[in-house]
Design an enzyme around this catalytic site. Structure first.
Site, mmCIF file in Angstrom:
data_model
loop_
_atom_site.group_PDB
_atom_site.id
_atom_site.type_symbol
_atom_site.label_atom_id
_atom_site.label_comp_id
_atom_site.label_asym_id
_atom_site.label_seq_id
_atom_site.Cartn_x
_atom_site.Cartn_y
_atom_site.Cartn_z
ATOM 1 N N SER A 103 41.048 -53.348 -30.741
ATOM 2 C CA SER A 103 41.791 -54.613 -30.634
ATOM 3 C C SER A 103 42.032 -55.099 -32.062
ATOM 4 C CB SER A 103 40.976 -55.641 -29.850
ATOM 5 O OG SER A 103 40.662 -55.150 -28.575
ATOM 6 N N LYS A 178 47.109 -57.889 -26.434
ATOM 7 C CA LYS A 178 45.664 -57.771 -26.159
ATOM 8 C C LYS A 178 44.922 -59.062 -26.542
ATOM 9 C CE LYS A 178 41.427 -56.515 -25.741
ATOM 10 N NZ LYS A 178 40.766 -56.480 -24.446
ATOM 11 N N LYS A 247 36.600 -62.599 -32.863
ATOM 12 C CA LYS A 247 37.650 -61.919 -33.639
ATOM 13 C C LYS A 247 38.971 -61.937 -32.874
ATOM 14 C CE LYS A 247 38.134 -57.870 -32.594
ATOM 15 N NZ LYS A 247 38.393 -56.513 -32.137
HETATM 16 P P1 NAD Z 1 31.076 -51.319 -30.569
HETATM 17 O O1 NAD Z 1 30.582 -52.255 -31.618
HETATM 18 O O2 NAD Z 1 30.228 -51.028 -29.388
HETATM 19 O O3 NAD Z 1 31.440 -49.905 -31.233
HETATM 20 C C1 NAD Z 1 32.076 -49.772 -32.457
HETATM 21 C C2 NAD Z 1 31.692 -48.397 -33.017
HETATM 22 O O4 NAD Z 1 32.385 -48.222 -34.265
HETATM 23 C C3 NAD Z 1 30.192 -48.280 -33.324
HETATM 24 O O5 NAD Z 1 29.680 -47.115 -32.704
HETATM 25 C C4 NAD Z 1 30.139 -48.198 -34.840
HETATM 26 O O6 NAD Z 1 29.087 -47.364 -35.321
HETATM 27 C C5 NAD Z 1 31.499 -47.596 -35.145
HETATM 28 N N1 NAD Z 1 31.930 -47.860 -36.522
HETATM 29 C C6 NAD Z 1 31.861 -49.026 -37.205
HETATM 30 N N2 NAD Z 1 32.363 -48.838 -38.451
HETATM 31 C C7 NAD Z 1 32.739 -47.536 -38.535
HETATM 32 C C8 NAD Z 1 33.319 -46.746 -39.565
HETATM 33 N N3 NAD Z 1 33.616 -47.267 -40.762
HETATM 34 N N4 NAD Z 1 33.554 -45.441 -39.305
HETATM 35 C C9 NAD Z 1 33.264 -44.908 -38.089
HETATM 36 N N5 NAD Z 1 32.713 -45.602 -37.077
HETATM 37 C C10 NAD Z 1 32.462 -46.913 -37.309
HETATM 38 O O7 NAD Z 1 32.497 -51.890 -30.135
HETATM 39 P P2 NAD Z 1 33.265 -51.654 -28.738
HETATM 40 O O8 NAD Z 1 32.767 -52.669 -27.778
HETATM 41 O O9 NAD Z 1 33.269 -50.203 -28.412
HETATM 42 O O10 NAD Z 1 34.733 -52.119 -29.184
HETATM 43 C C11 NAD Z 1 35.605 -51.303 -29.930
HETATM 44 C C12 NAD Z 1 36.971 -52.000 -29.961
HETATM 45 O O11 NAD Z 1 37.443 -52.156 -28.618
HETATM 46 C C13 NAD Z 1 36.941 -53.408 -30.564
HETATM 47 O O12 NAD Z 1 38.118 -53.637 -31.279
HETATM 48 C C14 NAD Z 1 36.850 -54.316 -29.344
HETATM 49 O O13 NAD Z 1 37.370 -55.607 -29.611
HETATM 50 C C15 NAD Z 1 37.662 -53.532 -28.343
HETATM 51 N N6 NAD Z 1 37.352 -53.721 -26.908
HETATM 52 C C16 NAD Z 1 36.049 -53.776 -26.464
HETATM 53 C C17 NAD Z 1 35.799 -53.942 -25.093
HETATM 54 C C18 NAD Z 1 34.390 -54.001 -24.528
HETATM 55 O O14 NAD Z 1 34.247 -54.373 -23.350
HETATM 56 N N7 NAD Z 1 33.348 -53.653 -25.268
HETATM 57 C C19 NAD Z 1 36.870 -54.020 -24.189
HETATM 58 C C20 NAD Z 1 38.164 -53.925 -24.678
HETATM 59 C C21 NAD Z 1 38.387 -53.777 -26.049
#
Ligand code: NAD
Length: 302
Positions: A103, A178, A247
């Site tokens: 997102s 989104k 965010k």
């Molecule tokens: P999360 O925090 O669970 O996972 C993020 C991952 O990115 C982690 O495993 C972290 O180690 C990795 N990461 C961070 N910096 C990094 C880098 N420099 N290089 C490689 N990997 C790196 O987040 P999430 O919940 O999976 O969300 C991911 C995206 O999806 C976000 O933008 C969030 O807003 C969006 N989103 C989340 C949900 C939800 O329900 N969790 C739903 C829709 C959208």
């Protein structure tokens, strides 16, 4: 280079709460996958589970993949992964496609797409809604922005992760969509909790109130899928971070400012979620915002 979409080699960067189940769906769909996350142990475990390859850096993925998915916390991190040290962009083969599924910030996404375009690389934005449960079942709602030909190229891979795919416009437009979706979701959550707090102080049972809301016009996604499951149960483990919601609300307000839209409800919603983050601390599940509502109401939902 692989020509058949069904056999396209997929790089996947960001294997968190959402990235892991989404990458698993792509692997189950028959695509060879190469994976990278900043957490090395996580990368190795998911590579084993998906019969994929663990990459040591984003740059390792570039020469191997036809398409690379990014599922990272925010646009700044996406930029770092693409253009930072050992970044992906410099190693990708010309003609490769990046599907940005985090997102993100619409303007930042457009700027990244321009930089990739200068190197002969394509990008679309394809953020998702539906949370961890629907990521696990490959049933996400996916909104897509970008060149129609690239959207068609991505479609077979996206259809492994989602059951609803809507092309909303040019690059960056899906990221705007989104953020606006999450604005509606965040507002629905807070107003629902506030109603439960008022009712609870009046003497109504929160459990019964949720049942009535869900049979009535007050129903929304939070009343249906979050209040009993994560708030009244006191589990607070929906799998979507409070920091990520704040965010997303900031992105939505940024779109409002850019379009000169007057937004009293949205601004208050953003302020309340931000205040919850400041008061309760970082690293919490987004459903814990209910605890902030309880604090300012002076009542706990039991
Ligand atoms: P999360 O925090 O669970 O996972 C993020 C991952 O990115 C982690 O495993 C972290 O180690 C990795 N990461 C961070 N910096 C990094 C880098 N420099 N290089 C490689 N990997 C790196 O987040 P999430 O919940 O999976 O969300 C991911 C995206 O999806 C976000 O933008 C969030 O807003 C969006 N989103 C989340 C949900 C939800 O329900 N969790 C739903 C829709 C959208």
């Amino acid at each position: 280079m692989t020509t058949q979409a069904s056999a396209a080699r997929i790089g996947f960067i960001g294997l968190g709460a959402m990235g892991e189940p989404m990458a698993m769906q792509v692997a189950k769909g028959g695509h060879p996958v190469m994976l990278f996350d900043a957490d090395r142990a996580r990368t190795d475990r998911i590579a084993r589970d998906s019969a994929g390859i663990a990459a040591g850096t984003p740059a390792d993925i570039g020469p191997w993949a036809d398409i690379v998915v990014t599922m990272l916390p925010d646009s700044k991190i996406v930029e770092k992964v693409l253009f930072g040290d050992d970044g992906l962009a410099a190693s990708l083969r010309a003609g490769s496609l990046v599907i940005e599924m985090s997102s993100g910030v619409p303007d930042a996404t457009r700027a990244l797409a321009v930089r990739l375009g200068e190197a002969g690389l394509a990008m679309i934005d394809a953020p998702v809604s539906g949370g961890v449960t629907r990521a696990r079942s490959g049933d996400l709602a996916i909104m897509v922005g970008g060149d129609p030909a690239m959207v068609e190229r991505a479609r077979p891979v996206l259809e492994l992760m989602g059951s609803s795919l809507v092309h909303v416009g040019g690059i960056g437009s899906a990221h705007a969509m989104k953020a606006l979706n999450n604005l509606v979701s965040a507002g629905g959550f807070l107003i629902g909790i506030e109603a439960l707090l008022i009712g609870s102080r009046y003497g109504l049972s929160p459990e019964i109130m949720v049942d009535v809301l869900n049979a009535s016009t007050g129903m929304n996604n939070s009343t249906q899928k979050k209040f009993k499951q994560f708030v009244l149960s006191r589990k607070f483990d929906a799998g979507f971070g409070l920091d990520l919601m704040v965010k997303d609300l900031g992105i939505a307000l940024g779109v409002a400012t850019a379009t000169d839209t007057t937004t009293p409800f949205s601004s208050l919603c953003h302020e309340l979620w931000s205040a919850a983050q400041k008061t309760l601390g970082r690293g919490l599940d987004h459903t814990e915002v209910a605890r902030f509502s309880e604090m300012i109401a002076g009542t706990e939902l039991k």
